[in-house]
Every structure is written in structure tokens, then in C-alpha cells.
Design an enzyme around this catalytic site. Structure first.
Site, PDB file in Angstrom:
ATOM      1  N   GLY A 196      25.445  20.804  69.598  1.00 54.46           N
ATOM      2  CA  GLY A 196      24.720  21.439  68.502  1.00 54.46           C
ATOM      3  C   GLY A 196      23.238  21.103  68.574  1.00 54.46           C
ATOM      4  N   SER A 197      22.591  21.162  67.435  1.00 50.13           N
ATOM      5  CA  SER A 197      21.138  20.996  67.417  1.00 50.13           C
ATOM      6  C   SER A 197      20.747  19.519  67.453  1.00 50.13           C
ATOM      7  CB  SER A 197      20.591  21.630  66.142  1.00 50.13           C
ATOM      8  OG  SER A 197      21.170  20.995  65.021  1.00 50.13           O
ATOM      9  N   VAL A 200      21.009  17.874  63.855  1.00 48.96           N
ATOM     10  CA  VAL A 200      22.352  17.460  63.424  1.00 48.96           C
ATOM     11  C   VAL A 200      22.897  16.387  64.364  1.00 48.96           C
ATOM     12  CG1 VAL A 200      24.720  18.223  62.988  1.00 48.96           C
ATOM     13  CG2 VAL A 200      22.813  19.662  62.270  1.00 48.96           C
ATOM     14  N   GLY A 201      22.557  16.483  65.641  1.00 46.05           N
ATOM     15  CA  GLY A 201      22.978  15.457  66.608  1.00 46.05           C
ATOM     16  C   GLY A 201      22.552  14.064  66.153  1.00 46.05           C
ATOM     17  N   GLU A 218      25.478  16.940  73.265  1.00 42.47           N
ATOM     18  CA  GLU A 218      25.017  18.096  74.040  1.00 42.47           C
ATOM     19  C   GLU A 218      24.132  18.900  73.099  1.00 42.47           C
ATOM     20  OE1 GLU A 218      25.653  18.671  77.220  1.00 42.47           O
ATOM     21  OE2 GLU A 218      27.048  17.018  77.540  1.00 42.47           O
ATOM     22  N   CYS A 252      22.018  27.750  74.462  1.00 44.38           N
ATOM     23  CA  CYS A 252      21.285  26.474  74.532  1.00 44.38           C
ATOM     24  C   CYS A 252      20.415  26.390  75.773  1.00 44.38           C
ATOM     25  CB  CYS A 252      22.255  25.306  74.495  1.00 44.38           C
ATOM     26  SG  CYS A 252      23.451  25.313  75.833  1.00 44.38           S
TER      27      CYS A 252
END
Ligand code: NAD
Length: 469
Positions: A196-197, A200-201, A218, A252
Site C-alpha cells: 500500500g501507500s 499507511v505503511g 511493499e 505502483c
């Protein structure tokens, strides 16, 4: 051995408890179970193709051919590769030992880590939820999948199909958003695999870090494409167009922006425009996931300080036809935007391509080096020195020369980011490694048991020990 956790009857707690019980049963350790699960996953992808394609169309307006290519065949290929090689990856390895430890046998082997929480994004919601699952199954782990709430039809389809094909105790699906994901991280899992982003990571890493649960992250970022003066510009423009248009730039590893040498900049823009128009059959309105996302991308088209040379109509809000209709954004090319504008600071994740003119490869490299480390860097050049310079100077998740994105489809290569674009890697053996613990075992005979290693030490013994250890 299972870890005790507070009893609770939420779907997340039940899913983790089931996955824990399946892991503790020991059955997931056998290579036959792992191969069987991977075969079942491949069957799911084949037999439920229509169901998954329909869900992807409903969530993302994705045409069937794109759904098959980007989500289904990619996952199946990853599974077939892992099924073929996992016996080799999982084999125990005997090692030599230093003279001070001899006689002894050293041995290490990859052990499953336990229960893996797999948290997926919405952009390739089948591939990016199930490819990490391939790694978990190959490693002998159990898993709880948490697909993205922004691809609800796909999340529903996975929740329906996964228990039908896979060991329903070992692989469970929970649905929900941030609250459920946080609950999952805290529910006693052994590893969190997050896609994800970066924003949020960071929250996921923080929550997992508090419990010392390891994470694979990732993430995303702005992946640059460098086009030097020696490049085959027509091929570069066509390949950048194809991959930027794929899923409307919501990828991505999409080429986020282009740094093109002044000598070929006009040609690049003209070729890109021609190629994109041809691929889109003249229709520049591109389907995006939802209005919230569309508004964000359109917002990047104000205050960038550059020149719009293709598209740029911010009144376009719908795209597609029939089943594929939905929120849309105009495919747009912006030449020479302000490098400090939001367009050049934020990951675009939409059908907008900034093209910046540079006067040398050095200038392009300096531009990339001055920004957060990207998930991928692409270089189009016929000059070996240019490709070598990108390889040797840029800290980036991955590099592709004379194409973009294709490294994702090579299971022999590790895939992952660096710095802000992620940590840890997967695909093929690398996913197996990420979700395994490399456990050493040392076996020593009880004889000989020389007394000189035990204290107290005479002066002569100390000298000898210094030589041995
Ligand atoms: P996102 O970070 O918004 O959401 C990803 C997941 O995190 C979702 O399942 C969501 O429910 C969960 N989540 C959201 N907020 C949370 C919180 N506060 N705590 C815990 N979990 C939370 O990402 P997205 O919008 O779905 O995907 C787009 C981003 O993902 C882009 O940045 C893109 O580059 C990146 N991405 C990376 C890869 C890769 O392989 N590196 C692949 C696809 C997408």
C-alpha cells in the site's frame, strides 16, 4: 507452540485463531501440503476466472483482457514457479564448522514463521493479495488475507472463493478497513505483509513494531523514467504510454514522470501523444477507482506551473462504457512543471504524465538522487554508460532498461522497494525467504570432551585457546 491471546469472537480474532490452529497442527510443514495448496490456488484462478473478472470490472472498470493479464495470469505464474522450486528452496543445508567448534555438524533450514497477515491494496486486488499468499504457502505458513475495502467486489469474491479451494482453516479472509487491519496486526500474527501507500505503511510498521512483529512493506512512490539523447525515442514513448495507460496509471511501478533530454524532448512528447491516442482510440477519459481518487488526481493539475500539451480537461469526471463506466480523469501530459509543485512531490497514481526537460544524464540523475528513493527507475538509452550510471548511482527498488515495469513479471528477480518505497522483497524465492526463518541447528558429539576448554585456565591453555578460537 501456540501463543495465548485474549479470547474474542470478532471475525478477525476467529480468522487468526483458525490460522494459528492450522499452523500448530503441523500439516502446513509438509511439502505435499504446500504444493497441494498452490495447485488449488491455480485451479481457483482458472475455474473462477469469470467471477474474478466480473468483480474487477465492477470495482475498477478493468477490461477482461487486462484483468487476466495483470491479476490472474501473473498470480498463476508466481504460483507455478513456487510450486516447482519450493522443494529446492526448503531443503536443509549442511555446513562446515570452525575448528574451535569441531567436531560438530552444522545444519540450517528455512522454517515457516507461522501466521502471516496479508494486507492488500485496491489497484491489483487479486494479484497483490494472492501473490504474497503464494510466498506464505510455499514457506509453509498459514495466512489471514485482508483485501482492500476500496475493491469491495473483489474482496467479496476472494472471501467466497478462497475457502472453497484452499484449506479453509489455514487460509482465511477478513474484510474491512483500517480498524480491522489494526485489529489483525494486534491479534497475534507472526508477520505482516503489507502492500500500500508509504503513509499507511508507516502506521502498519508502527503498530507491528510495538508488538515486535516483523513486517514486509511493499510501498509506492514516484518512479522516474529517464530518456537520454541516444534512446530509441519512438519505442520509449510507446512503452511509457502503454504502461502509463495500464490501469489508468494506478500502478505502483507505473512510470510516474519522465526526464527527457532536450534534444529529443519534442519528439518524445509527440510520439507519446500519438501512441496514447492510438491505444485509447482517441478517447482520453480514463476510468479511475472512485471519485475521491479522481478528485485527488485532478487536484494535481492545478498550480503545477507547467504547460498542458495533452488532455488536461478537469471537467472530465466519467469514463468507460457499459459495465466499465465509472469515475474518470482526462489522460494528461504536463511539460516542465515546477519540480516543487504537488504534481512533482506526490505519487500521481493516475493518468497524468509530467515530462521534464534535462540537458544531461547527470542532471537527470541528480534530480532523482535529490528525492525519496523510488520503487523503480526506468532508463531508455542506446548508451551503455548511461544505463551503467543509473545502475551505479541511483538507490532505487528496481531498474529496467529500455522498458518499464517488466521486472515485476520475473520471479527469478527480487521485487521490493528501498527507503520510502518499502523494505523487504518477494516474488519467487525471495518471497519464500521473506516468510521463512532460517534456523540453525548444531549437533555435537559428547566425545571428545577435552578438559582444557573448561576453566580454570592455565597460562599455556589460554595461549592455545587464543589459537583455536
Ligand atoms: P492504502 O495504503 O491506502 O491501503 C492499503 C491497505 O491498508 C488497505 O487494505 C487498507 O484497508 C489498509 N489501511 C488503510 N489505512 C490503514 C490504517 N490506518 N491502518 C492499517 N491499515 C490501513 O493503499 P491503496 O490506496 O490501497 O494503494 C495505493 C498505494 O499502494 C500506492 O501508494 C501504491 O504505490 C502502493 N502500491 C504498492 C505496491 C507494491 O507492490 N510496492 C503495489 C500496489 C500498490
Amino acid at each position: 507452540m501456540s501463543v495465548a491471546h485474549a479470547p474474542s469472537s470478532t471475525p478477525v480474532a476467529e480468522a487468526v485463531a483458525a490460522a494459528r490452529a492450522a499452523f500448530d497442527s503441523g500439516r502446513t510443514r509438509s511439502l505435499a501440503w504446500r504444493r497441494g495448496q498452490l495447485s488449488a490456488l491455480e485451479r481457483l484462478l482458472t475455474e473462477a476466472e469469470d467471477e474474478l473478472v466480473a468483480a474487477l470490472a465492477a470495482d475498477l472498470g478493468r477490461p477482461a483482457v487486462d484483468a487476466w493479464l495483470a491479476d490472474l495470469s501473473s498470480t498463476a505464474a508466481e504460483s507455478r514457479y513456487a510450486r516447482r522450486y519450493l522443494g529446492w528452496w526448503a531443503r536443509p543445508r549442511v555446513t562446515g564448522v570452525p575448528v574451535g567448534v569441531a567436531p560438530a555438524v552444522g545444519l540450517w533450514r528455512p522454517e515457516p514463521v507461522g501466521v502471516v497477515a496479508i494486507v492488500g491494496p485496491w489497484n491489483y486486488p487479486v494479484y497483490l493479495t494472492l501473490a504474497p499468499l503464494v510466498a506464505a504457502l510455499a514457506a509453509g505458513d498459514t495466512a489471514v488475507l485482508k483485501p482492500s475495502e476500496y475493491a469491495p467486489h473483489t474482496a467479496e469474491a476472494l472471501a467466497r472463493l478462497v475457502p472453497r479451494y484452499l484449506d479453509p482453516q489455514a487460509v482465511t479472509v477478513v474484510q474491512g478497513g483500517p480498524a480491522e487491519t489494526q485489529e489483525l496486526i494486534a491479534a497475534g500474527v507472526d508477520h505482516v505483509f503489507f502492500t500500500g501507500s508509504p503513509e499507511v505503511g508507516a502506521k502498519v510498521a508502527e503498530a507491528a513494531g510495538r508488538l515486535l512483529v516483523p513486517v514486509t512493506l511493499e510501498l509506492g512512490g514516484k518512479s522516474p523514467t529517464i530518456v537520454d539523447a541516444s534512446a530509441d525515442v519512438a519505442v520509449a514513448a510507446r512503452r511509457v504510454a502503454w504502461t502509463k495507460l495500464m490501469n489508468s496509471g494506478q500502478t505502483c511501478v507505473a512510470p510516474d514522470y519522465v526526464l527527457v533530454h532536450r534534444e529529443v524532448a519534442d519528439t518524445f512528447v509527440a510520439e507519446f501523444t500519438a501512441a496514447a491516442r492510438e491505444m485509447r482510440e482517441g478517447d482520453l477519459a480514463m476510468r479511475v477507482v472512485d471519485d475521491r481518487h479522481g478528485d485527488r488526481v485532478r487536484g494535481l493539475l492545478t498550480g503545477h506551473g507547467g504547460t498542458v500539451v495533452l488532455g488536461g480537461d478537469t471537467t472530465v469526471t466519467t469514463a468507460g462504457a457499459g459495465d466499465l463506466a465509472g469515475p474518470g480523469v482526462d489522460l494528461t501530459v504536463v511539460r516542465d512543471p515546477d519540480p516543487d509543485s504537488p504534481l512533482m512531490r506526490e505519487e500521481i497514481f493516475g493518468p497524468v504524465l509530467p515530462v521534464l526537460t534535462v540537458d544531461s544524464v547527470d542532471e537527470a540523475l541528480a534530480f532523482v538522487e535529490a528525492r525519496p528513493r523510488p520503487l523503480a527507475t526506468y532508463v531508455f538509452s542506446r548508451t551503455r554508460a548511461t544505463i551503467a550510471a543509473v545502475r551505479d548511482r541511483i538507490a532505487t527498488g528496481g531498474i529496467v532498461a529500455n522498458h518499464t515495469m517488466f521486472h515485476v513479471l520475473v520471479p527469478q528477480l527480487p521485487f521490493g522497494g528501498i527507503g520510502r518505497s518499502g523494505s523487504g522483497a518477494y516474488h519467487g524465492r525471495w518471497g519464500f525467504e521473506a516468510l521463512s526463518h532460517r534456523r540453525p541447528t548444531l549437533v555435537k558429539p559428547t566425545w571428545p570432551d577435552p578438559s582444557l576448554v573448561y576453566p580454570p585456565y592455565a597460562e599455556s591453555t589460554k595461549k592455545l585457546l587464543r589459537k583455536i578460537f
